[in-house]
Scaffold this motif. Structure first.
Motif, PDB file in Angstrom:
ATOM      1  N   ARG A 144       0.878  -1.302  -0.480  1.00  0.00           N
ATOM      2  CA  ARG A 144      -0.253   0.160  -0.147  1.00  0.00           C
ATOM      3  C   ARG A 144       0.917   1.642   0.206  1.00  0.00           C
ATOM      4  O   ARG A 144       0.671   2.048   0.245  1.00  0.00           O
ATOM      5  CB  ARG A 144      -0.756   0.145   1.163  1.00  0.00           C
ATOM      6  N   HIS A 145       2.247   0.809  -0.174  1.00  0.00           N
ATOM      7  CA  HIS A 145       2.928   2.103   0.282  1.00  0.00           C
ATOM      8  C   HIS A 145       4.111   1.853  -1.197  1.00  0.00           C
ATOM      9  O   HIS A 145       3.985   1.096  -1.567  1.00  0.00           O
ATOM     10  CB  HIS A 145       4.306   2.486   1.454  1.00  0.00           C
ATOM     11  N   ARG A 146       4.711   3.166  -1.182  1.00  0.00           N
ATOM     12  CA  ARG A 146       5.696   3.685  -2.141  1.00  0.00           C
ATOM     13  C   ARG A 146       7.033   2.421  -2.513  1.00  0.00           C
ATOM     14  O   ARG A 146       7.298   2.735  -0.473  1.00  0.00           O
ATOM     15  CB  ARG A 146       5.748   4.692  -2.602  1.00  0.00           C
ATOM     16  N   ALA A 147       7.464   2.159  -3.107  1.00  0.00           N
ATOM     17  CA  ALA A 147       8.296   1.481  -2.613  1.00  0.00           C
ATOM     18  C   ALA A 147       9.684   2.466  -2.990  1.00  0.00           C
ATOM     19  O   ALA A 147       9.942   3.493  -3.218  1.00  0.00           O
ATOM     20  CB  ALA A 147       8.682   0.307  -3.978  1.00  0.00           C
ATOM     21  N   GLY A 376      12.898  -5.266   0.428  1.00  0.00           N
ATOM     22  CA  GLY A 376      13.093  -4.312  -1.230  1.00  0.00           C
ATOM     23  C   GLY A 376      12.034  -5.257  -1.721  1.00  0.00           C
ATOM     24  O   GLY A 376      10.568  -5.002  -0.411  1.00  0.00           O
ATOM     25  N   ASP A 377      11.341  -5.808  -2.965  1.00  0.00           N
ATOM     26  CA  ASP A 377       9.739  -5.972  -3.179  1.00  0.00           C
ATOM     27  C   ASP A 377      10.400  -7.673  -3.116  1.00  0.00           C
ATOM     28  O   ASP A 377      10.970  -8.347  -2.542  1.00  0.00           O
ATOM     29  CB  ASP A 377      10.198  -6.722  -4.890  1.00  0.00           C
ATOM     30  N   GLY A 378       9.021  -8.634  -3.643  1.00  0.00           N
ATOM     31  CA  GLY A 378       8.695  -9.689  -3.117  1.00  0.00           C
ATOM     32  C   GLY A 378       9.570 -10.716  -4.090  1.00  0.00           C
ATOM     33  O   GLY A 378       9.532  -9.882  -5.312  1.00  0.00           O
ATOM     34  N   PHE A 379      10.373 -11.609  -4.186  1.00  0.00           N
ATOM     35  CA  PHE A 379      10.765 -12.450  -4.630  1.00  0.00           C
ATOM     36  C   PHE A 379      10.968 -13.395  -4.473  1.00  0.00           C
ATOM     37  O   PHE A 379      11.002 -13.964  -3.224  1.00  0.00           O
ATOM     38  CB  PHE A 379      12.603 -12.147  -5.138  1.00  0.00           C
ATOM     39  N   TYR A 380      11.248 -14.689  -5.681  1.00  0.00           N
ATOM     40  CA  TYR A 380      11.246 -15.657  -4.959  1.00  0.00           C
ATOM     41  C   TYR A 380      12.485 -16.610  -5.847  1.00  0.00           C
ATOM     42  O   TYR A 380      12.788 -16.215  -7.297  1.00  0.00           O
ATOM     43  CB  TYR A 380       9.907 -17.159  -5.235  1.00  0.00           C
TER      44      TYR A 380
END
Length: 389
Positions: A144-147, A376-380
């Protein structure tokens, strides 16, 4: 040169763009159309309007709940309430400001709850809940927030400290981030990064910290033959080249996506060869596959609302096809690294378990899910080892 817009005029423009998005126009196209039709808007105006629109996209359901309606005007009222700004101070009807609030608008709106509070479509809340369990709520809140803006320091060119000093000389403040050893988080002056000498000279690249952490987790060493199979703009290929000091081969199903790689590689002093039809075998092959992008919806919030179950199913089919095709290019005993910027199990653990079911002679060596609450971003990432010679 634009004459400038008042804060209220910017909000009126954002409401208009949001209505275009609601009618089906992709966010970037809606913003571009408004910009082309608004020659009076300066660069700061365009940036401010874009920020308003993206804030609403990140909070599509909660702004509607708090604004008491689903049109752009109501969502902007809801956003102002979330920001603890009295809408009456903006919605005055004076000049280019939106029309004054009605009594009904003042009375409308409620605090969001449930999936309105998560700001997720119902079906995605269910899928992500099944994937993340009690980690869903904090992940959804981060979306919901800016990265944050992150830079990767090209450590073959300079140290982190030298990069920080060079950036600071141009008004760009940064701090270290623990998720990746090459990462700097920009804390001030982010809009100046692309114009900075540090960027032009290849000392730093824009790259999310979790994306950097994915590359750090790869078993890279000098002399390996390495392929970035879904290279896109080449961010991970550049990061891999910085680690190995050798040549990285880059491939993408759409070669146009790689158009910037030669210039980026030259700036960074990296050796990256683009290939339309790469020939194996490769010691390490990275597949950063097309995916929902659910881990990066802070940056592209439009995707949160445009994805549907059929679209996700098609992505999963494509991911399985890419895995099976890429596996044939891996050398005996080599590594196939599967990555997504997704938080959905269907695209991550389920996808790699499906591959291992189809290829029982392969083994899993490493698996990690990065979430927005990690920074950070969601990564897998999962490392799959080919059978030996």
């Amino acid at each position: 040169m634009g004459t400038g817009m008042t804060p209220a005029a910017r909000i009126a423009a954002a409401a208009e763009i949001i209505d275009s998005i609601s009618a089906g126009l992709p966010a970037e196209k809606a913003l571009l159309r408004w910009s082309r039709n608004s020659r009076f808007a300066g660069s700061k105006d365009r940036a401010a309007v874009r920020d308003h629109v993206f804030e609403v996209l990140r909070r599509w359901r909660s702004t509607a709940a708090q604004g008491g309606g689903s049109d752009g005007r109501s969502r902007m009222i809801g956003l102002l309430r979330q920001q603890q700004v009295d809408p009456d101070t903006i919605f005055t009807g004076e000049g280019h400001a939106p029309a004054a609030l009605s009594d009904a608008e003042r009375a409308a709106g409620a605090l969001p709850e449930g999936n309105d509070l998560l700001d997720l479509p119902d079906w995605l809340a269910d899928r992500l809940g099944a994937s993340l369990g009690d980690r869903l709520a904090p992940a959804a809140e981060m979306l919901r927030h800016r990265a944050p803006v992150f830079l990767r320091v090209n450590t073959r060119r300079c140290s982190l400290e030298a990069a920080q000093a060079a950036l600071a000389d141009e008004g760009i403040e940064t701090r270290l981030h623990g998720l990746a050893s090459t990462a700097l988080e920009v804390t001030a002056g982010e809009r100046g990064v692309g114009r900075s000498a540090a960027y032009a000279d290849g000392l730093v690249e824009l790259q999310d910290v979790a994306s950097q952490a994915v590359v750090e987790a790869l078993p890279l060493s000098p002399g390996l033959r390495v392929l970035d199979y879904c290279a896109g703009g080449g961010g991970k290929a550049l990061a891999m080249a910085a680690r190995t000091g050798g040549e990285i081969i880059a491939h993408d199903a759409n070669p146009e996506r790689m158009a910037d790689i030669p210039a980026r590689a030259a700036r960074a002093g990296a050796r990256i060869l683009t290939a339309d039809a790469p020939e194996g075998p490769f010691d390490l092959l990275l597949c950063d596959v097309p995916c929902s992008g659910s881990g990066a919806w802070r940056r592209s919030p439009d995707g949160k609302w445009r994805l549907d179950p059929d679209g996700l199913a098609e992505l999963c089919r494509l991911q399985a096809e890419i895995l099976d095709t890429a596996a044939r290019l891996v050398a005996p005993g080599g590594i196939l690294a599967y990555a997504t910027c997704s938080m959905l199990a269907e695209e991550n653990g389920d996808a790699t378990r499906g591959f291992l079911d189809r290829m029982p002679e392969w083994t899993s060596q490493f698996e990690r899910q990065f979430l927005p609450q990690d920074g950070g971003d969601g990564f897998y990432l999962r490392l799959l080892a080919a059978p030996g010679a």
